[in-house]
Design an enzyme around this catalytic site. Structure first.
Site, PDB file in Angstrom:
ATOM      1  CG  LEU A  33      -1.858  -1.193   1.364  1.00  0.00           C
ATOM      2  CD1 LEU A  33      -2.705  -1.045   2.635  1.00  0.00           C
ATOM      3  CD2 LEU A  33      -2.757  -1.346   0.141  1.00  0.00           C
ATOM      4  CG  HIS A  37      -2.967   1.120  -2.631  1.00  0.00           C
ATOM      5  ND1 HIS A  37      -1.598   0.982  -2.648  1.00  0.00           N
ATOM      6  CD2 HIS A  37      -3.417   0.421  -3.692  1.00  0.00           C
ATOM      7  CE1 HIS A  37      -1.243   0.212  -3.657  1.00  0.00           C
ATOM      8  NE2 HIS A  37      -2.323  -0.139  -4.320  1.00  0.00           N
ATOM      9  N   GLY A 147      -8.837   3.617  -8.582  1.00  0.00           N
ATOM     10  CA  GLY A 147      -8.018   4.776  -8.919  1.00  0.00           C
ATOM     11  C   GLY A 147      -8.034   5.050 -10.416  1.00  0.00           C
ATOM     12  CG  ASP A 150      -4.495   0.983 -12.452  1.00  0.00           C
ATOM     13  OD1 ASP A 150      -3.597   0.409 -13.070  1.00  0.00           O
ATOM     14  OD2 ASP A 150      -4.359   1.361 -11.270  1.00  0.00           O
ATOM     15  CB  VAL A 176      -2.176   9.809  -4.834  1.00  0.00           C
ATOM     16  CG1 VAL A 176      -1.194  10.391  -3.831  1.00  0.00           C
ATOM     17  CG2 VAL A 176      -3.601   9.911  -4.307  1.00  0.00           C
ATOM     18  CE  LYS A 184       2.781   9.419  -3.073  1.00  0.00           C
ATOM     19  NZ  LYS A 184       3.694   9.284  -1.953  1.00  0.00           N
ATOM     20  NE  ARG A 187       3.908  -3.929 -12.048  1.00  0.00           N
ATOM     21  CZ  ARG A 187       2.590  -4.122 -12.229  1.00  0.00           C
ATOM     22  NH1 ARG A 187       1.750  -3.095 -12.167  1.00  0.00           N
ATOM     23  NH2 ARG A 187       2.122  -5.335 -12.459  1.00  0.00           N
TER      24      ARG A 187
HETATM   25  P1  AMP Z   1      -3.265  -2.103  -7.288  1.00  0.00           P
HETATM   26  O1  AMP Z   1      -2.879  -2.520  -5.916  1.00  0.00           O
HETATM   27  O2  AMP Z   1      -2.141  -1.626  -8.130  1.00  0.00           O
HETATM   28  O3  AMP Z   1      -4.140  -3.118  -7.982  1.00  0.00           O
HETATM   29  O4  AMP Z   1      -4.196  -0.841  -7.099  1.00  0.00           O
HETATM   30  C1  AMP Z   1      -5.363  -0.908  -6.317  1.00  0.00           C
HETATM   31  C2  AMP Z   1      -6.182   0.318  -6.572  1.00  0.00           C
HETATM   32  O5  AMP Z   1      -5.431   1.479  -6.201  1.00  0.00           O
HETATM   33  C3  AMP Z   1      -6.550   0.490  -8.054  1.00  0.00           C
HETATM   34  O6  AMP Z   1      -7.886   0.934  -8.139  1.00  0.00           O
HETATM   35  C4  AMP Z   1      -5.582   1.539  -8.511  1.00  0.00           C
HETATM   36  O7  AMP Z   1      -6.057   2.300  -9.602  1.00  0.00           O
HETATM   37  C5  AMP Z   1      -5.458   2.396  -7.263  1.00  0.00           C
HETATM   38  N1  AMP Z   1      -4.230   3.188  -7.332  1.00  0.00           N
HETATM   39  C6  AMP Z   1      -2.969   2.728  -7.535  1.00  0.00           C
HETATM   40  N2  AMP Z   1      -2.097   3.745  -7.603  1.00  0.00           N
HETATM   41  C7  AMP Z   1      -2.823   4.877  -7.434  1.00  0.00           C
HETATM   42  C8  AMP Z   1      -2.499   6.272  -7.408  1.00  0.00           C
HETATM   43  N3  AMP Z   1      -1.252   6.694  -7.564  1.00  0.00           N
HETATM   44  N4  AMP Z   1      -3.501   7.148  -7.212  1.00  0.00           N
HETATM   45  C9  AMP Z   1      -4.783   6.721  -7.049  1.00  0.00           C
HETATM   46  N5  AMP Z   1      -5.157   5.423  -7.065  1.00  0.00           N
HETATM   47  C10 AMP Z   1      -4.186   4.528  -7.255  1.00  0.00           C
END
Ligand code: AMP
Length: 282
Positions: A33, A37, A147, A150, A176, A184, A187
């Site tokens: 996280l 997130h 977010g 994506d 963010v 952010k 990765r």
């Molecule tokens: P992930 O863990 O990469 O699958 O992301 C989980 C959720 O967090 C997804 O809906 C992503 O779009 C969101 N998310 C990841 N990075 C960001 C960010 N920098 N700003 C806003 N939401 C994010």
């Protein structure tokens, strides 16, 4: 906060809580996280009686040559962060708990996947749609938070919720960014230091394209060329795609108009990064 690892327990808990009239905000993630997130969790906390966070690195959405094995994981850190943000239930199932082997049913997404990440990651959104369908059945959320980083995922989830009639409200949340503008991402920790420094060009090139649109540029090709030139001259990143499409339909645009997305994906030494702006013309 309670950590739940089985489907049965998660389902029976949520049924009990919803029976008491509580609304459920759901934030699906793959963990590790960061503030992106956390902004989803904060919004879910504000808008619902109960917040469920899932942490599940979903093998179905990774291609055979992608980073499933090296995807960063730190459950204890994630658990502490989730607790701080007031999450009620942290759903953390194993792969075996989530999938029968072999699966007898998986989903295939029919639209919005032949562009952007869908083109270079065949099957990725089928994996996303399959896991989200399962998670929606397990968590039964009132609202689900995604977010805009994506953005194609948001477009695909909108189609999933509409076409399969999930009684779920989709809540897209702004990107963010780090202080220097890099979006952010879990990765980012795998970026080499010089790649991390140069990766700022992704955001910079989007800002430059936005500026040109403000000055009257309406040709997608001209903007795409500008972005590609900036990325190539200011970093050693290998461009996967730079595209400008209508949003959320993700159809090609002859001219900049209406609501649209400028999206890009770039490979650095060992990490592929994505970023986008969703803009709307008056
Ligand atoms: P992930 O863990 O990469 O699958 O992301 C989980 C959720 O967090 C997804 O809906 C992503 O779009 C969101 N998310 C990841 N990075 C960001 C960010 N920098 N700003 C806003 N939401 C994010």
């Amino acid at each position: 906060m309670r950590v739940i690892t089985t489907v049965k327990e998660m389902q029976s808990e949520v049924i009990k809580q919803k029976g008491q009239g509580k609304s459920v905000g759901f934030v699906p993630t793959m963990g590790f996280l960061h503030e992106g997130h956390l902004s989803l969790i904060k919004k879910a906390r504000k808008e619902n009686d109960l917040v469920v966070l899932s942490i599940f690195v979903n093998p179905l959405q990774f291609g055979p040559n992608e980073d499933f094995a090296t995807y960063p994981r730190d459950f204890e850190r994630d658990r502490a962060l989730a607790e701080c943000e007031g999450v009620d239930f942290l759903f953390h199932p194993s792969v075996e708990e989530m999938y029968s082997n072999p699966s007898s049913v998986t989903l295939v997404v029919q639209a919005r996947t032949d562009v952007l990440c869908g083109k270079s990651r065949p099957g990725h959104f089928d994996g996303v749609a399959t896991v989200l369908t399962k998670l929606f059945h397990i968590v039964q959320p009132t609202r689900a938070y995604f977010g805009k980083k994506d953005a194609q995922q948001v477009a695909v989830v909108e189609g999933l919720i509409t076409d399969l009639n999930f009684p779920v409200e989709l809540v897209p949340v702004d990107i963010v960014r780090e202080a220097d503008g890099l979006a952010k991402s879990s990765r980012n920790v795998n970026l080499l230091p010089e790649d991390r420094q140069k990766a700022v060009v992704l955001h910079k090139s989007l800002l430059q394209a936005k500026k040109l649109i403000g000055e009257g540029e309406r040709k997608p090709d001209a903007l795409i060329s500008l972005i590609k030139e900036m990325i190539t001259s200011e970093s050693s990143g290998r461009i996967d795609y730079v595209e400008i499409l209508s949003y959320p339909e993700l159809l090609p645009l002859e001219r900049i108009e209406g609501k649209f997305i400028i999206a890009l994906a770039v490979h650095f030494t060992n990490v592929r990064l994505i970023d986008n702006f969703i803009l709307e013309m008056d």
